[in-house]
Scaffold this motif. Structure first.
Motif, PDB file in Angstrom:
ATOM      1  N   ALA A 226      -6.054  15.025  49.071  1.00  0.00           N
ATOM      2  CA  ALA A 226      -7.107  14.535  49.962  1.00  0.00           C
ATOM      3  C   ALA A 226      -6.512  13.793  51.160  1.00  0.00           C
ATOM      4  N   GLU A 227      -5.476  12.995  50.898  1.00  0.00           N
ATOM      5  CA  GLU A 227      -4.833  12.249  51.990  1.00  0.00           C
ATOM      6  C   GLU A 227      -4.093  13.184  52.940  1.00  0.00           C
ATOM      7  N   LEU A 228      -3.479  14.213  52.389  1.00  0.00           N
ATOM      8  CA  LEU A 228      -2.755  15.181  53.230  1.00  0.00           C
ATOM      9  C   LEU A 228      -3.678  15.846  54.240  1.00  0.00           C
ATOM     10  N   VAL A 229      -4.850  16.298  53.742  1.00  0.00           N
ATOM     11  CA  VAL A 229      -5.756  17.033  54.622  1.00  0.00           C
ATOM     12  C   VAL A 229      -6.804  16.125  55.259  1.00  0.00           C
ATOM     13  N   ASN A 230      -6.834  14.840  54.821  1.00  0.00           N
ATOM     14  CA  ASN A 230      -7.778  13.851  55.356  1.00  0.00           C
ATOM     15  C   ASN A 230      -9.226  14.304  55.179  1.00  0.00           C
ATOM     16  N   VAL A 231      -9.577  14.599  53.907  1.00  0.00           N
ATOM     17  CA  VAL A 231     -10.916  15.090  53.574  1.00  0.00           C
ATOM     18  C   VAL A 231     -11.562  14.161  52.544  1.00  0.00           C
ATOM     19  N   PRO A 232     -12.824  13.773  52.745  1.00  0.00           N
ATOM     20  CA  PRO A 232     -13.511  12.901  51.787  1.00  0.00           C
ATOM     21  C   PRO A 232     -13.669  13.552  50.414  1.00  0.00           C
ATOM     22  N   VAL A 233     -13.698  12.684  49.384  1.00  0.00           N
ATOM     23  CA  VAL A 233     -13.804  13.146  48.001  1.00  0.00           C
ATOM     24  C   VAL A 233     -15.105  12.630  47.377  1.00  0.00           C
ATOM     25  N   ILE A 234     -15.885  13.570  46.855  1.00  0.00           N
ATOM     26  CA  ILE A 234     -17.064  13.240  46.047  1.00  0.00           C
ATOM     27  C   ILE A 234     -16.666  13.403  44.587  1.00  0.00           C
ATOM     28  N   SER A 235     -16.832  12.370  43.789  1.00  0.00           N
ATOM     29  CA  SER A 235     -16.555  12.473  42.359  1.00  0.00           C
ATOM     30  C   SER A 235     -17.831  12.838  41.615  1.00  0.00           C
ATOM     31  N   THR A 236     -17.691  13.651  40.567  1.00  0.00           N
ATOM     32  CA  THR A 236     -18.813  13.819  39.650  1.00  0.00           C
ATOM     33  C   THR A 236     -18.811  12.630  38.692  1.00  0.00           C
ATOM     34  N   LEU A 237     -19.845  12.521  37.879  1.00  0.00           N
ATOM     35  CA  LEU A 237     -19.905  11.419  36.921  1.00  0.00           C
ATOM     36  C   LEU A 237     -18.715  11.465  35.969  1.00  0.00           C
ATOM     37  N   MET A 238     -18.322  12.671  35.549  1.00  0.00           N
ATOM     38  CA  MET A 238     -17.195  12.817  34.638  1.00  0.00           C
ATOM     39  C   MET A 238     -15.858  12.653  35.357  1.00  0.00           C
ATOM     40  N   GLY A 239     -15.859  12.804  36.664  1.00  0.00           N
ATOM     41  CA  GLY A 239     -14.626  12.668  37.442  1.00  0.00           C
ATOM     42  C   GLY A 239     -14.468  11.317  38.105  1.00  0.00           C
ATOM     43  N   TRP A 240     -15.400  10.407  37.839  1.00  0.00           N
ATOM     44  CA  TRP A 240     -15.364   9.084  38.471  1.00  0.00           C
ATOM     45  C   TRP A 240     -14.085   8.346  38.067  1.00  0.00           C
ATOM     46  N   GLY A 241     -13.398   7.802  39.025  1.00  0.00           N
ATOM     47  CA  GLY A 241     -12.123   7.134  38.783  1.00  0.00           C
ATOM     48  C   GLY A 241     -10.949   7.974  39.231  1.00  0.00           C
ATOM     49  N   THR A 242     -11.194   9.261  39.510  1.00  0.00           N
ATOM     50  CA  THR A 242     -10.128  10.116  40.035  1.00  0.00           C
ATOM     51  C   THR A 242      -9.538   9.507  41.301  1.00  0.00           C
ATOM     52  N   ILE A 243     -10.415   9.053  42.180  1.00  0.00           N
ATOM     53  CA  ILE A 243      -9.998   8.357  43.398  1.00  0.00           C
ATOM     54  C   ILE A 243     -10.624   6.965  43.350  1.00  0.00           C
ATOM     55  N   PRO A 244      -9.853   5.911  43.661  1.00  0.00           N
ATOM     56  CA  PRO A 244     -10.418   4.552  43.579  1.00  0.00           C
ATOM     57  C   PRO A 244     -11.646   4.403  44.475  1.00  0.00           C
ATOM     58  N   ASP A 245     -12.634   3.665  44.001  1.00  0.00           N
ATOM     59  CA  ASP A 245     -13.862   3.473  44.781  1.00  0.00           C
ATOM     60  C   ASP A 245     -13.604   2.845  46.147  1.00  0.00           C
ATOM     61  N   ASP A 246     -12.530   2.043  46.241  1.00  0.00           N
ATOM     62  CA  ASP A 246     -12.265   1.380  47.525  1.00  0.00           C
ATOM     63  C   ASP A 246     -11.333   2.187  48.429  1.00  0.00           C
ATOM     64  N   HIS A 247     -11.008   3.410  48.029  1.00  0.00           N
ATOM     65  CA  HIS A 247     -10.182   4.271  48.880  1.00  0.00           C
ATOM     66  C   HIS A 247     -11.022   4.755  50.062  1.00  0.00           C
ATOM     67  N   GLU A 248     -10.413   4.840  51.237  1.00  0.00           N
ATOM     68  CA  GLU A 248     -11.170   5.211  52.442  1.00  0.00           C
ATOM     69  C   GLU A 248     -11.723   6.640  52.373  1.00  0.00           C
ATOM     70  N   LEU A 249     -11.177   7.483  51.487  1.00  0.00           N
ATOM     71  CA  LEU A 249     -11.683   8.853  51.362  1.00  0.00           C
ATOM     72  C   LEU A 249     -12.677   9.015  50.214  1.00  0.00           C
ATOM     73  N   ALA A 250     -12.923   7.943  49.454  1.00  0.00           N
ATOM     74  CA  ALA A 250     -13.914   8.006  48.373  1.00  0.00           C
ATOM     75  C   ALA A 250     -15.307   7.990  48.987  1.00  0.00           C
ATOM     76  N   ALA A 251     -16.040   9.090  48.796  1.00  0.00           N
ATOM     77  CA  ALA A 251     -17.323   9.251  49.496  1.00  0.00           C
ATOM     78  C   ALA A 251     -18.530   9.118  48.577  1.00  0.00           C
ATOM     79  N   GLY A 252     -18.328   8.573  47.367  1.00  0.00           N
ATOM     80  CA  GLY A 252     -19.456   8.329  46.479  1.00  0.00           C
ATOM     81  C   GLY A 252     -19.790   9.501  45.588  1.00  0.00           C
ATOM     82  N   MET A 253     -20.923   9.382  44.899  1.00  0.00           N
ATOM     83  CA  MET A 253     -21.396  10.439  44.009  1.00  0.00           C
ATOM     84  C   MET A 253     -22.688  11.035  44.549  1.00  0.00           C
ATOM     85  N   VAL A 254     -22.987  12.242  44.082  1.00  0.00           N
ATOM     86  CA  VAL A 254     -24.082  13.045  44.627  1.00  0.00           C
ATOM     87  C   VAL A 254     -25.039  13.435  43.510  1.00  0.00           C
ATOM     88  N   GLY A 255     -26.295  13.637  43.867  1.00  0.00           N
ATOM     89  CA  GLY A 255     -27.242  14.220  42.921  1.00  0.00           C
ATOM     90  C   GLY A 255     -28.418  13.313  42.630  1.00  0.00           C
TER      91      GLY A 255
END
Length: 404
Positions: free
Chosen positions: A170-199
């Protein structure tokens, strides 16, 4: 057993029970494990082989009952087969999409002495499909040709222990990350590319808003579950292209047809994504997504739900606000279902993989306390907070005696 597996990479929790009701009581736990792709081994006792079809005391065909909710369920009729059955069990649990196995052992099989040499024992090799270079390059081409791309990180990323690789990509390509509920924690919530959860339910306003602005989605290790997509697939898919990477080939196209699908272990796929992205970056051909990333950060900053209420009695939102202050980034949350879980996903913060242990697809009441015990057993030094509603808490309240 599931909490023990999920707390630490490489763990496989083992659950042992007696014959009859112990096995039938395991069915909900097995359903939970197979639904969320978690390897656990259940071992049950059984009546003697000669009594299996004679309605003996606590003699139930547990293998047939458990078959739909396991990768394999076997009643071992010959003692000499025991080593091979266990060898196959660990092979199956770790190969492809992870999941549980049940082994049923009649008492006379348990009591039989066999020849077995542990010194020469070797596990069966684990099978995991791997993306090819051409597949990874094509997937990345979709991203490079888009204007507002997103990465969706599913629970498969955490199962594959690939969170650091995903964040690196994500940092290499500079693209935001949406985590699923099961994937939460993959990227720290305070990371600038962490874009929250959807649904619906376990989502963020800013996550939904950013998703609706996107034109391309790269989903890795996710199921497109309905709590993530919402119940209107047209709204979710319209106006954007999708690439789906999943370890289970039959998962591709199950919910909707992606523009491109790759059957691969998430870790193997992301390693290739990183390799290709570095080459593209070295050639100076990576698009500049900084304006898009900044807009996601802006939505994250401005579309927060209100939590600071001074009402007495305390509003739930304020409780979770105080929890964020009280519990540090090392805290592991364990929960299953209900308003307590929904509010947790909306208001709490998770900073590390495996620090959000949630029963995603099955959502059985009573899961939280025993799962928390398993997680605490796996890593006693990690602070654990179990989030439980009143019925969930009471459903398996006897597990407090186990904990004590």
């Amino acid at each position: 057993a599931e909490g023990y597996t999920r707390a630490k990479a490489g763990n496989i929790g083992v659950c042992i029970g007696t014959s009859g009701p112990a096995g039938t009581d395991m069915i909900t736990g097995l359903y939970s494990a197979i639904a969320d792709s978690i390897p656990i081994l259940c071992i049950t006792g059984q009546a003697p082989v000669s009594k299996l079809h004679k309605e003996d005391f606590q003699a139930v065909d547990i293998a047939s009952i458990a078959k739909p909710v396991t990768k394999k369920a076997t009643t071992v009729l010959e003692a000499a087969q025991v080593p091979g059955v266990f060898q196959e069990a660990f092979h199956l649990m770790r190969s492809g999409r992870p999941g549980p196995v049940l082994i049923d052992l009649p008492i006379d099989v348990q009591l039989t002495e066999i020849e077995f040499d542990p010194e020469t024992y070797s596990p069966l090799p684990v099978y995991k499909p791997q993306a090819t270079r051409a597949q990874a390059a094509k997937a990345l081409q979709f991203l490079l040709e888009s204007e507002r791309p997103l990465i969706v990180a599913g629970g498969g990323i955490i199962n594959a222990d690939a969170s650091d690789l995903l964040v690196e990509f994500a940092e290499l390509v500079n693209v935001p990350v949406i985590s699923t509920l099961m994937g939460w924690g993959t990227i720290p919530d305070d990371h600038e590319l962490a874009a929250g959860m959807v649904g619906v339910q376990t989502a963020h306003r800013y996550g939904n808003a950013t998703f609706l602005e996107s034109d391309f989605v790269l989903g890795i290790g996710n199921r497109w579950a309905n709590r993530h997509t919402g119940y209107n697939l047209d709204a979710y898919t319209k106006g954007r292209k999708f690439v789906h990477v999943d370890i289970e080939p039959t998962q591709l196209g199950k919910i909707f047809a992606p523009d491109f699908g790759i059957a691969s272990d998430p870790k193997a796929a992301v390693e290739l994504f990183n390799e290709i992205a570095k080459e593209v970056k070295a050639e100076g051909k990576l698009p500049d997504f900084s304006a898009w990333t900044a807009s996601a950060q802006d939505r994250k900053a401005t579309l927060q739900r209100r939590t600071h209420f001074d009402n007495i009695p305390l509003k739930p939102q304020r409780v979770y606000e105080e929890m964020n202050k009280a519990f540090g980034p090392e805290t592991r949350y364990v929960t299953t279902i209900g308003l307590s879980q929904i509010a947790a996903a909306q208001f709490l913060h998770v900073y590390r993989p495996r620090n959000w242990i949630n029963c995603g697809q099955a959502g059985p009441l009573g899961w939280t306390i025993p799962a928390a015990i398993g997680a605490a057993t796996a890593e006693p030094e990690t602070p654990i907070v179990a989030l439980s509603g009143d019925y969930d808490f009471q459903f398996m309240i006897e597990e407090l005696a186990v904990a004590a």
